[in-house]
Scaffold this motif. Structure first.
Motif, PDB file in Angstrom:
ATOM      1  N   ALA A   1       0.847  -1.191   0.000  1.00 34.81           N
ATOM      2  CA  ALA A   1       0.000   0.000   0.000  1.00 34.81           C
ATOM      3  C   ALA A   1       0.886   1.246   0.000  1.00 34.81           C
ATOM      4  CB  ALA A   1      -0.912  -0.008   1.213  1.00 34.81           C
ATOM      5  N   THR A   2       0.526   2.215  -0.841  1.00 31.37           N
ATOM      6  CA  THR A   2       1.311   3.444  -0.967  1.00 31.37           C
ATOM      7  C   THR A   2       0.350   4.625  -0.942  1.00 31.37           C
ATOM      8  OG1 THR A   2       2.824   2.218  -2.414  1.00 31.37           O
ATOM      9  CG2 THR A   2       3.110   4.604  -2.312  1.00 31.37           C
ATOM     10  N   PRO A   3      -0.050   5.081   0.239  1.00 27.07           N
ATOM     11  CA  PRO A   3      -1.051   6.146   0.323  1.00 27.07           C
ATOM     12  C   PRO A   3      -0.551   7.456  -0.295  1.00 27.07           C
ATOM     13  CG  PRO A   3      -0.763   5.034   2.444  1.00 27.07           C
ATOM     14  CD  PRO A   3       0.379   4.618   1.559  1.00 27.07           C
ATOM     15  N   LEU A   4      -1.352   8.020  -1.178  1.00 24.68           N
ATOM     16  CA  LEU A   4      -1.080   9.323  -1.776  1.00 24.68           C
ATOM     17  C   LEU A   4      -2.358  10.151  -1.705  1.00 24.68           C
ATOM     18  CD1 LEU A   4       0.879   8.312  -5.024  1.00 24.68           C
ATOM     19  CD2 LEU A   4       1.857   9.107  -2.872  1.00 24.68           C
ATOM     20  N   ASP A   5      -2.204  11.479  -1.688  1.00 24.38           N
ATOM     21  CA  ASP A   5      -3.404  12.307  -1.702  1.00 24.38           C
ATOM     22  C   ASP A   5      -3.973  12.362  -3.119  1.00 24.38           C
ATOM     23  OD1 ASP A   5      -2.175  14.441  -3.218  1.00 24.38           O
ATOM     24  OD2 ASP A   5      -1.194  15.107  -1.378  1.00 24.38           O
ATOM     25  N   ASP A   6      -5.195  12.860  -3.231  1.00 24.43           N
ATOM     26  CA  ASP A   6      -5.895  12.841  -4.517  1.00 24.43           C
ATOM     27  C   ASP A   6      -5.129  13.595  -5.595  1.00 24.43           C
ATOM     28  OD1 ASP A   6      -7.822  11.385  -3.297  1.00 24.43           O
ATOM     29  OD2 ASP A   6      -9.376  12.956  -3.311  1.00 24.43           O
ATOM     30  N   ASN A   7      -4.510  14.700  -5.253  1.00 25.33           N
ATOM     31  CA  ASN A   7      -3.784  15.485  -6.247  1.00 25.33           C
ATOM     32  C   ASN A   7      -2.587  14.702  -6.794  1.00 25.33           C
ATOM     33  OD1 ASN A   7      -3.232  18.077  -7.671  1.00 25.33           O
ATOM     34  ND2 ASN A   7      -1.340  18.006  -6.434  1.00 25.33           N
ATOM     35  N   GLN A   8      -1.885  13.995  -5.910  1.00 22.66           N
ATOM     36  CA  GLN A   8      -0.754  13.194  -6.362  1.00 22.66           C
ATOM     37  C   GLN A   8      -1.198  12.062  -7.280  1.00 22.66           C
ATOM     38  OE1 GLN A   8       0.732  12.340  -2.361  1.00 22.66           O
ATOM     39  NE2 GLN A   8       2.655  13.389  -2.857  1.00 22.66           N
ATOM     40  N   VAL A   9      -2.310  11.433  -6.934  1.00 15.72           N
ATOM     41  CA  VAL A   9      -2.827  10.360  -7.785  1.00 15.72           C
ATOM     42  C   VAL A   9      -3.197  10.903  -9.156  1.00 15.72           C
ATOM     43  CG1 VAL A   9      -4.648   8.634  -8.084  1.00 15.72           C
ATOM     44  CG2 VAL A   9      -3.646   9.011  -5.825  1.00 15.72           C
TER      45      VAL A   9
END
Length: 264
Positions: A215-223
């Protein structure tokens, strides 16, 4: 009115003779080309694994050197030295996709793994991918390739796609997901035509992980920047692919490298 005879026409007998000759030639190639290296003798545990394979009708879905069913992948080279037995055992015990879970005792699982490792040593089911002779570092591959494309005035990356490229490079995504080919452990090419690069799909995979991918959590903007980058590469794939062959100096294709029915 009768048309003049076709000087290149064949009689039925000549066509049948030609087909018989082709079949005979293919048979000679298939049954006379032996493995290029001596295959080690099958140990008793591996032979028990072959019995497990047959008794559970694994060949109905899977192939060995291309022979078998086509509901699942060819398992000839599934257990390479880089892959742990536990990875395949987990798939067998829990199931995956269309494959149901199976309840095998430990001794049967160990025997099956021993047999698949023996099969891996018997030859290759598919030709090995052509290797880069002088490729860039995997994590920097796309950045160097796109910089070269910009220098040649082929394509230029800007905006969100540029931000996505920087994030891709910083996170070293290219270490696993290689440019225009599967990774060393079969990680997918995320710029391929059939890949779902939607925001929703990528967000889910990054948040939950999948298989060997953590799992690699990123914020919506990064995605969204990653989505923009991957889509930009997919849109310019033809130009970048040709330039990539030049950048990596891939070794030439040789017919002699094909694994002509090496299994015996």
């Amino acid at each position: 009115m009768i048309s003049p005879p076709d000087r290149f026409s064949f009689t039925r007998g000549q066509v049948l003779l030609l087909l018989a000759g082709c079949f005979l030639s293919l048979s000679v190639v298939a049954y006379s080309d032996y493995p290029r290296e001596e295959v080690r003798a099958m140990a008793p545990e591996a032979r028990r694994g072959l019995e497990v394979w047959r008794n559970n009708n694994c060949q109905a879905c899977h192939q060995i050197h291309g022979f078998g069913g086509f509901h699942g992948p060819d398992l000839t080279n599934r257990l390479t030295p880089d892959v742990l037995d536990a990875e395949l055992i987990q798939v067998i015990l829990t199931g995956q996709g269309r494959m149901p879970a199976f309840e095998f005792p430990d001794e049967d699982l160990d025997a099956l793994m021993a047999w698949l490792r023996w099969i891996n040593d018997s030859g290759r089911a598919q030709p090995e991918p052509l290797q880069a002779l002088n490729g860039p570092i995997a994590s920097m591959h796309f950045k160097e390739l796109i910089a070269l494309a910009d220098e040649r005035e082929l394509v230029t990356i800007t905006g969100s796609a540029q931000e996505g490229l920087e994030l891709w490079t910083t996170m070293q995504c290219g270490t696993c997901h290689r440019a225009f080919q599967a990774g060393l452990l079969r990680e997918p090419d995320l710029t391929a035509a059939a890949t779902d690069r939607s925001f929703e799909n990528l967000s889910r995979f990054l948040a939950e992980g999948s298989g060997r991918m953590p799992a690699t959590p990123l914020d919506d903007n990064q995605v969204r920047t990653l989505v923009a980058f991957l889509q930009w590469v997919a849109d310019h794939r033809s130009n970048l692919f040709e330039l990539n062959l030049e950048l990596t100096q891939h070794e030439p294709f040789r017919w002699s490298d094909l694994p002509w029915f090496e299994y015996r």
